[in-house]
Design a protein around this motif. Structure first.
Motif, short mmCIF file in Angstrom:
data_model
loop_
_atom_site.label_atom_id
_atom_site.label_comp_id
_atom_site.label_asym_id
_atom_site.label_seq_id
_atom_site.Cartn_x
_atom_site.Cartn_y
_atom_site.Cartn_z
N ALA A 145 0.83 -1.20 0.00
CA ALA A 145 0.00 0.00 0.00
C ALA A 145 0.87 1.25 0.00
O ALA A 145 0.60 2.23 -0.72
CB ALA A 145 -0.93 -0.01 1.22
N ALA A 146 1.93 1.20 0.77
CA ALA A 146 2.84 2.35 0.81
C ALA A 146 3.49 2.56 -0.55
O ALA A 146 3.62 3.70 -1.02
CB ALA A 146 3.90 2.13 1.89
N THR A 193 2.27 1.63 -3.44
CA THR A 193 1.25 2.06 -4.39
C THR A 193 1.01 3.56 -4.29
O THR A 193 0.88 4.26 -5.30
CB THR A 193 -0.06 1.29 -4.12
OG1 THR A 193 0.21 -0.11 -4.26
CG2 THR A 193 -1.14 1.70 -5.11
N LEU A 194 0.98 4.03 -3.07
CA LEU A 194 0.78 5.46 -2.85
C LEU A 194 1.92 6.26 -3.46
O LEU A 194 1.71 7.28 -4.13
CB LEU A 194 0.68 5.72 -1.34
CG LEU A 194 0.23 7.11 -0.91
CD1 LEU A 194 -0.64 7.02 0.34
CD2 LEU A 194 1.43 8.01 -0.68
N ASN A 243 6.27 -3.99 -3.58
CA ASN A 243 6.70 -2.92 -2.68
C ASN A 243 8.02 -2.27 -3.12
O ASN A 243 8.73 -1.70 -2.31
CB ASN A 243 6.83 -3.44 -1.25
CG ASN A 243 7.92 -4.49 -1.11
OD1 ASN A 243 8.14 -5.27 -2.05
ND2 ASN A 243 8.59 -4.52 0.01
N THR A 286 9.57 -0.06 0.04
CA THR A 286 8.80 0.18 1.27
C THR A 286 8.78 -1.08 2.12
O THR A 286 9.00 -2.18 1.62
CB THR A 286 7.35 0.59 0.93
OG1 THR A 286 6.77 -0.46 0.13
CG2 THR A 286 7.33 1.90 0.16
N GLN A 290 5.99 0.69 7.35
CA GLN A 290 5.75 2.04 6.85
C GLN A 290 4.30 2.18 6.41
O GLN A 290 3.89 1.58 5.41
CB GLN A 290 6.70 2.35 5.68
CG GLN A 290 8.17 2.37 6.13
CD GLN A 290 9.13 2.51 4.96
OE1 GLN A 290 8.95 1.90 3.91
NE2 GLN A 290 10.17 3.31 5.16
N SER A 291 3.57 2.95 7.16
CA SER A 291 2.16 3.13 6.83
C SER A 291 2.03 4.15 5.69
O SER A 291 2.98 4.85 5.36
CB SER A 291 1.39 3.64 8.04
OG SER A 291 1.83 4.96 8.33
N GLU A 292 0.84 4.21 5.13
CA GLU A 292 0.60 5.21 4.09
C GLU A 292 0.85 6.60 4.65
O GLU A 292 1.41 7.46 3.96
CB GLU A 292 -0.82 5.07 3.54
CG GLU A 292 -0.96 3.79 2.71
CD GLU A 292 -2.38 3.57 2.20
OE1 GLU A 292 -2.70 4.04 1.07
OE2 GLU A 292 -3.18 2.93 2.92
N ALA A 337 3.47 9.32 3.08
CA ALA A 337 2.78 10.43 2.41
C ALA A 337 3.72 11.62 2.15
O ALA A 337 3.68 12.21 1.05
CB ALA A 337 1.56 10.86 3.23
N ALA A 389 5.63 10.88 -0.90
CA ALA A 389 4.76 10.95 -2.08
C ALA A 389 4.60 12.40 -2.51
O ALA A 389 4.71 12.76 -3.69
CB ALA A 389 3.39 10.33 -1.76
#
Lengths: 336, 336, 336, 336
Positions: free
Chosen positions: D261-262, D264-265, D281, D314, D318-320, D324, D327
């Protein structure tokens, strides 16, 4: 007439004579009078101190050389089309205990300083990548091309600058020297070569090749490795005698000249069919299946190499007169 | 006269003739007409289907056999005095990629079912111990003793019961058969042997031994390993021809009989000097340095084996008449 | 209570704390802050410059050390009962690419200069025999005996005189030092040791041992071999942290003292049941099956070693109070 | 914030808890209660009978797998950019005793049936060429791409038809499954995979990976090889416990989802900078040195991959929200 390979030709009469001359009891392994003359005889030919070891095959010679130059965890730069890469069934990996061949590019199976640098410079100097320890080139190459002394020396300089050992697979070394007309020294140690696999089997021998160390200290462990590989034949004199016979009266270079001359005659007939310039005793020719069939119908045998390509190899025992009919037949093809 | 070893004797004339007969171009490696006849010729001799591969040395034969029977992580039971343990420079470990020789006891370098069990039963069946995968015996042994068919069969049964492959180092197999007067089959596959290193070099050959697989499926990977070890000589016909010449007209057994007869004559003269019963063509004799010097002063050469011990080996080309002077000289010593 | 082996005991709390303290992102492999401290920390302990590499097992430590000291075609002298010979499944042969272990004798699994000479002097210096390149001893030994600094130094002198590398398997090095009360330096580099496998797992660690090179140049190729063997764990800091924790506040020697004290207490109770003098944390005792059963019925677990023999091993986490009941039980047996 | 690699991230708290829970004496090696649960736990996950072995590194897992599938004289087809080819220091050659990696092509480090055929079909079936024995693919690949179950199955079919073993390097298998949302079985044994290197270290583990054999008979020799390579840690329960903790409550897939998810963001922010589609990842982005410097100046660390290219990885931790800011920073670059 067969043009499959020089590796299955007959044995030169002088070699047979030498075998007979050696046919009396002597010390076993390499303690005999013949084996003891190798260092001197090869040293004379190359004009420097060498250690020279007979071995029964070219693969064995090459792989003992690589094992002397490269640790199990190292790599050896060679051409993508090198014999050690494609035709030795993993023998380099066996003898070196798993060293890696690092493949370079170049026309006619010839490496260049640039193509070697392209391989070596791409390898990060860390513990995760197999580091290069040696370079191996084949002269004459797998496509019948030759490296000149200057070309070898350029690679030798690079090898030295990068701390790489330098091996030459000389299965057809004699053919290269015959073409170049240079001193054997100029093509080897003076150009930075550390070890030469000096081929005799393709050139009139029966089953003896010679490993020539221009850095004699490399020979010590190789003597052990030769035994450990089951290559230290007990009646070694029959191998040493072959090598000595080939060196006597310039037989090695005479035989190579004969094979080269036959190839040159065929090359002339083949004209622009040549895929690689014919510089030794191998021809790689463009030829349609129909054309190849035409030649075969006339009694000429040879290998298909790739689609629309054939390979012909001439031998020490094929005179220009012998191959003239094939030359004519090839020229005849061209006429169509 | 030299009694150092049969491994450096001259080559039998019939072998030389065969080399000459093979001296014309044929397919390379083992694709030639001679090599292709090996399976049949050896199959006839042994009375069963076999796969037979020429190799240029006994060490190579032995170690290819061991590699066929034992994985890198396994062990091979052999006698503490076996050639593979003491005289091959670690070649078994090289060919098998590190398998371990597990050493057993026995008079005259002969293993017995009991001595094998003593080795095998002491190895706990867990992942920390190298597990036995094969047994290797030498016949005739390193001390010139022979295993009878019954003795081999007893080991063969044990091997089968324990799931062990069974290799025979037959560097002097001919001498053993000559002594025993048995069928070659009785000493090998009928007794459970899977692979035989059939020696010819000590018995009149030049540089060809033969690996005989009685379990033909074992040969497949060995064909690859032979190439990978640099042992697949390009002019293989000159090796195959030697083996075929040795088999023709019973040359192999005639030569062995001659060597054995010479040894027997010497043994008779040596009497109770014999450390090991003379059952093939090797003599191990008690002899003081002074006595040895006496013999040497008369022109007889041989090895000191240990303190107060000498070894003499007779060859196929030494007739009883040839060795009679030595017999007399030894008997003369005894008179003192 | 279990006395099977110290190799399965719990992990010391300080080691766990160190793992937690290392639990944050750092550079991978051995580029992290903990790994980088190893050279210094071990150098301080030994009072000399060293290169120190974590590895995840004692077998890996031993075999990387052997590979650093011995070429594929060489031999390593070790005791017939050495761990590397009997309990590592051929790992030395794997890591060295087929080097041979040359087995020596000695009470309590201890080699002596004489027993080493007996092995080495019997090997003719020729190409047919595997030549010795190193000696490996275990301290404390496989039978719980210790080599004194003087004993190690005597072997070290011999090794130096013969050009042999010198490795110490120190799976229980801490126990030996605890018993001897000597400086770690006196038991290692000052006595000629080139490489030490310094064990921590049996002594309170989780899965980190340390290879200590007193000849730092030997470490270079070992760094590569460690990676090539799949031993360069990506989160190396969790191994380095364990080693550092063991060194801090003398934990390594304190733990060893505790285990030794427990063993000494048991040894006192065992009296003349001792087969080998108890000098570290292992006991080998004469004991009938019935006696062993009696102890087991009381909740004490341990291995049968041989007929009429048992082995007990104490651990860092067994206090004298913990083992007192067993001591009593053993003494009780003696009363019968 | 560091985006060098997931291979150096912290350890998940649940893994640490499991280590503590395992912190009591049990049987050594893999005889403990935790190790014995592996077959069952992995069998449940994959819905079939498996043999599951812990190993301390991914390199070890991969190379034990290759050794199980390929003899020393064989070859393994893998992508030119495979980890086993480029980042394991020759470990495949070490473990297999010199097998050869046969390099294929494909976008994103993905092999295809066609690219495998191109390698395999070019190898003449004779004793001079190293014959292919296995295929190895990496999923997710070295460029962060994934193979779908259908893609794996197509390779599996080819492998079966050609008699090749099939290995999957699953250092980031969890990330692939997380992306695909498929059953683990569909991506492995149902698609013809014989052995999986199931990675946990990059995904929250400390130092335990798991080798999963879908053909259980392949595990037998591997148990020995694992010991022989020094990989059978004595306190194996601390490895088994990690694997079990990762499997419990779907931790393995949850962690992978977080890392994906990280990534992808970040990918969304990177837009057409992506060199390879971000499917797991890892991100490979076009970026000028100046742009990279800008990011680094803001505290983001990552590797330069090639000229004008960077790599970001990632991790599970490491959370989104954590990524962030990066990003945003990347998107900001794009605005320039």
């Amino acid at each position: 007439m067969r043009f499959f390979s020089d590796n299955a030709a007959a044995v030169h009469p002088a070699v047979f004579q030498a075998l007979h001359a050696a046919d009396r009891l002597d010390t076993a392994y390499d303690g005999d009078a013949w084996s003891k003359r190798l260092d001197g005889a090869l040293g004379d030919l190359f004009g420097t101190e060498v250690r020279a070891l007979w071995v029964p095959s070219g693969t064995a010679a090459n792989c003992l050389a690589l094992a002397a130059l490269c640790p199990p965890y190292g790599g050896v730069v060679c051409h993508r089309d090198a014999h050690i890469q494609n035709d030795e069934a993993g023998a380099p990996e066996f003898y070196t205990h798993g060293a890696k061949l690092l493949l370079g590019e170049g026309d006619g199976a010839k490496l260049t300083p640039d193509s070697i640098r392209a391989v070596v410079d791409a390898i990060a100097n860390d513990v995760h990548r197999v580091q290069p320890h040696a370079v191996s080139i084949t002269n004459a190459t797998e496509y019948g091309r030759v490296y000149t002394p200057a070309e070898v020396a350029a690679i030798g300089e690079l090898a030295k600058a990068r701390g790489l050992g330098f091996h030459m697979d000389g299965a057809r070394f004699a053919n290269a020297v015959a073409t170049l007309g240079c001193a054997p020294a100029d093509l080897t140690w003076r150009a930075g070569v550390d070890v030469l696999s000096f081929g005799f089997v393709k050139n009139g021998g029966m089953n003896a090749e010679c490993l020539v160390f221009f850095r004699p200290e490399l020979a010590e462990a190789t003597l052990i490795r030769r035994k450990r590989a089951g290559l230290l034949l007990s009646k070694g004199r029959y191998l040493a005698a072959q090598v000595l016979a080939m060196l006597e009266d310039d037989l090695w270079i005479e035989n190579a000249r004969a094979a080269n001359a036959a190839a040159t005659l065929l090359a002339r007939a083949a004209g622009d069919r040549q895929i690689h310039a014919v510089e030794a005793n191998e021809l790689f020719l463009r030829m349609t299946p129909a054309e190849a069939a035409t030649l075969r119908a006339q009694g000429f045998d040879f290998y298909d190499w790739a689609e629309g390509e054939v390979r012909l190899v001439t031998s020490w025992d094929q005179s220009e007169a012998d191959v003239a009919p094939l030359a004519e037949a090839i020229a005849g093809l061209q006429g169509r």
